[in-house]
Design a protein around this motif. Structure first.
Motif, PDB file in Angstrom:
ATOM      1  N   THR A   1      -3.586  -0.081  -5.329  1.00  0.00           N
ATOM      2  CA  THR A   1      -3.611   0.260  -3.515  1.00  0.00           C
ATOM      3  C   THR A   1      -5.182  -0.363  -3.164  1.00  0.00           C
ATOM      4  O   THR A   1      -5.473  -0.643  -2.022  1.00  0.00           O
TER       5      THR A   1
ATOM      6  N   ILE B   1       0.937  -0.882  -0.271  1.00  0.00           N
ATOM      7  CA  ILE B   1      -0.187  -0.154   0.050  1.00  0.00           C
ATOM      8  C   ILE B   1       1.308   1.197   0.077  1.00  0.00           C
ATOM      9  O   ILE B   1       1.096   1.772  -0.765  1.00  0.00           O
TER      10      ILE B   1
ATOM     11  N   SER C   1       2.667   1.571  -3.433  1.00  0.00           N
ATOM     12  CA  SER C   1       1.574   1.585  -4.299  1.00  0.00           C
ATOM     13  C   SER C   1       1.180   3.336  -4.701  1.00  0.00           C
ATOM     14  O   SER C   1       1.501   3.993  -5.938  1.00  0.00           O
ATOM     15  N   LEU C   2       0.820   3.650  -3.422  1.00  0.00           N
ATOM     16  CA  LEU C   2       0.588   5.454  -2.598  1.00  0.00           C
ATOM     17  C   LEU C   2       1.905   6.016  -3.625  1.00  0.00           C
ATOM     18  O   LEU C   2       1.034   7.566  -3.862  1.00  0.00           O
TER      19      LEU C   2
END
Length: 69
Positions: free
Chosen positions: A38, A15, A18-19
């Motif tokens: 995400t 997460i 990917s953010l």
């Protein structure tokens, strides 16, 4: 380390990465399409809370990273 700990570490890492790749203000921005990944990880974490089945845990077992519970 237990399987649930590994799932949380891997999920949290996915997460955050990917953010970082999907948010335009990030120094390592690549494409906003990373936000779909995400959402995918978040949805899988949510469903695993209800169903007590996690795809990442199944994958880790098949790779031999954790013992079956």
């Amino acid at each position: 380390m237990t399987s649930w700990q590994l799932v949380r570490i891997i999920g949290g890492s996915f997460i955050l990465l990917s953010l970082a790749l999907g948010v335009a203000g990030s120094p390592i921005f690549h494409s906003a399409n990373w936000l779909w990944f995400t959402a995918f990880v978040g949805a899988n974490l949510l469903q695993s809370g209800f169903t007590r089945w996690c795809l990442m845990e199944t994958i880790m077992r098949k790779l031999g990273a954790v013992a079956g519970n």
